[in-house]
Scaffold this motif. Structure first.
Motif, PDB file in Angstrom:
ATOM      1  N   ASP A  20       0.720  -1.271   0.022  1.00 36.31           N
ATOM      2  CA  ASP A  20      -0.087  -0.064  -0.065  1.00 36.31           C
ATOM      3  C   ASP A  20       0.625   1.058  -0.089  1.00 36.31           C
ATOM      4  O   ASP A  20       0.206   2.280  -0.530  1.00 36.31           O
ATOM      5  CB  ASP A  20      -0.964   0.005   1.085  1.00 36.31           C
ATOM      6  CG  ASP A  20      -1.863   1.134   1.261  1.00 36.31           C
ATOM      7  OD1 ASP A  20      -2.650   1.416   0.107  1.00 36.31           O
ATOM      8  OD2 ASP A  20      -2.211   1.857   1.999  1.00 36.31           O
ATOM      9  N   TYR A  36      -4.453   5.986  -7.771  1.00 36.07           N
ATOM     10  CA  TYR A  36      -5.448   5.846  -8.617  1.00 36.07           C
ATOM     11  C   TYR A  36      -6.090   7.221  -8.861  1.00 36.07           C
ATOM     12  O   TYR A  36      -6.367   7.636 -10.176  1.00 36.07           O
ATOM     13  CB  TYR A  36      -6.547   4.801  -7.838  1.00 36.07           C
ATOM     14  CG  TYR A  36      -7.492   4.689  -8.753  1.00 36.07           C
ATOM     15  CD1 TYR A  36      -7.358   3.315  -9.719  1.00 36.07           C
ATOM     16  CD2 TYR A  36      -8.791   5.077  -8.981  1.00 36.07           C
ATOM     17  CE1 TYR A  36      -8.322   3.297 -10.632  1.00 36.07           C
ATOM     18  CE2 TYR A  36      -9.819   4.890  -9.680  1.00 36.07           C
ATOM     19  CZ  TYR A  36      -9.425   3.883 -10.837  1.00 36.07           C
ATOM     20  OH  TYR A  36     -10.680   3.636 -11.648  1.00 36.07           O
ATOM     21  N   ASN A  50      -2.481  -1.182 -10.421  1.00 37.82           N
ATOM     22  CA  ASN A  50      -3.473  -0.387  -9.618  1.00 37.82           C
ATOM     23  C   ASN A  50      -4.863  -0.134 -10.074  1.00 37.82           C
ATOM     24  O   ASN A  50      -5.451   0.897  -9.803  1.00 37.82           O
ATOM     25  CB  ASN A  50      -2.593   0.764  -9.046  1.00 37.82           C
ATOM     26  CG  ASN A  50      -3.284   1.265  -7.843  1.00 37.82           C
ATOM     27  OD1 ASN A  50      -3.618   0.717  -6.858  1.00 37.82           O
ATOM     28  ND2 ASN A  50      -3.444   2.752  -7.752  1.00 37.82           N
ATOM     29  N   GLU A  52      -7.307  -2.718  -9.315  1.00 31.61           N
ATOM     30  CA  GLU A  52      -8.492  -3.775  -8.496  1.00 31.61           C
ATOM     31  C   GLU A  52      -9.030  -2.638  -7.388  1.00 31.61           C
ATOM     32  O   GLU A  52      -8.275  -2.297  -6.432  1.00 31.61           O
ATOM     33  CB  GLU A  52      -7.582  -4.715  -8.128  1.00 31.61           C
ATOM     34  CG  GLU A  52      -7.235  -5.674  -9.021  1.00 31.61           C
ATOM     35  CD  GLU A  52      -6.269  -6.852  -8.572  1.00 31.61           C
ATOM     36  OE1 GLU A  52      -6.548  -7.023  -7.385  1.00 31.61           O
ATOM     37  OE2 GLU A  52      -5.803  -7.593  -9.151  1.00 31.61           O
ATOM     38  N   GLN A  53     -10.312  -2.581  -7.493  1.00 30.25           N
ATOM     39  CA  GLN A  53     -10.784  -1.614  -6.454  1.00 30.25           C
ATOM     40  C   GLN A  53     -10.705  -1.992  -4.811  1.00 30.25           C
ATOM     41  O   GLN A  53     -10.478  -1.239  -4.125  1.00 30.25           O
ATOM     42  CB  GLN A  53     -12.398  -1.531  -6.758  1.00 30.25           C
ATOM     43  CG  GLN A  53     -12.677  -0.660  -8.044  1.00 30.25           C
ATOM     44  CD  GLN A  53     -12.273   0.708  -8.168  1.00 30.25           C
ATOM     45  OE1 GLN A  53     -12.654   1.205  -7.045  1.00 30.25           O
ATOM     46  NE2 GLN A  53     -11.878   1.232  -9.179  1.00 30.25           N
ATOM     47  N   GLU A  54     -10.810  -3.370  -4.770  1.00 28.99           N
ATOM     48  CA  GLU A  54     -10.385  -3.978  -3.412  1.00 28.99           C
ATOM     49  C   GLU A  54      -9.286  -3.710  -2.637  1.00 28.99           C
ATOM     50  O   GLU A  54      -9.086  -3.539  -1.574  1.00 28.99           O
ATOM     51  CB  GLU A  54     -10.968  -5.360  -3.276  1.00 28.99           C
ATOM     52  CG  GLU A  54      -9.829  -6.263  -4.024  1.00 28.99           C
ATOM     53  CD  GLU A  54     -10.530  -6.624  -5.615  1.00 28.99           C
ATOM     54  OE1 GLU A  54      -9.832  -7.327  -6.433  1.00 28.99           O
ATOM     55  OE2 GLU A  54     -11.535  -5.933  -6.057  1.00 28.99           O
ATOM     56  N   SER A  55      -8.486  -3.303  -3.633  1.00 30.33           N
ATOM     57  CA  SER A  55      -6.922  -3.055  -3.183  1.00 30.33           C
ATOM     58  C   SER A  55      -6.672  -1.601  -3.048  1.00 30.33           C
ATOM     59  O   SER A  55      -5.680  -1.216  -2.406  1.00 30.33           O
ATOM     60  CB  SER A  55      -5.885  -3.684  -3.950  1.00 30.33           C
ATOM     61  OG  SER A  55      -5.936  -2.882  -5.054  1.00 30.33           O
ATOM     62  N   GLY A  57      -8.555   0.923  -1.373  1.00 30.03           N
ATOM     63  CA  GLY A  57      -9.265   1.376  -0.173  1.00 30.03           C
ATOM     64  C   GLY A  57     -10.044   2.569  -0.384  1.00 30.03           C
ATOM     65  O   GLY A  57     -10.526   2.516  -1.576  1.00 30.03           O
TER      66      GLY A  57
END
Length: 68
Positions: A20, A36, A50, A52-55, A57
């Motif tokens: 992160d 993002y 970068n 993937e929405q779940e990574s 936050g």
């Protein structure tokens, strides 16, 4: 010696440490959400690490560039 906890995006070259902590080429470190909001959202190139929405936050208003 390479660090297995660092990912490098083949699209923009940014480094992400420990999943992160984003190391920008200039300025203070940030988060995947900030990266993002400022870059990945607009670039939309194949190979970006970068997307993937779940990574990401939560993306806050402070993650975007502020108008001058």
């Amino acid at each position: 010696m390479s660090n297995p906890n660092i990912e490098v995006c083949p699209v923009c070259g940014v480094k992400i440490e420990n999943g992160d902590k984003v190391i920008f080429s200039v300025g203070n470190p940030g988060t995947r959400a900030r990266l993002y909001a400022r870059v990945c959202n607009y670039v939309q190139k194949s190979g970006c690490i970068n997307q993937e929405q779940e990574s990401l936050g939560v993306i806050s208003a402070n993650d975007y560039y502020r108008p001058i």
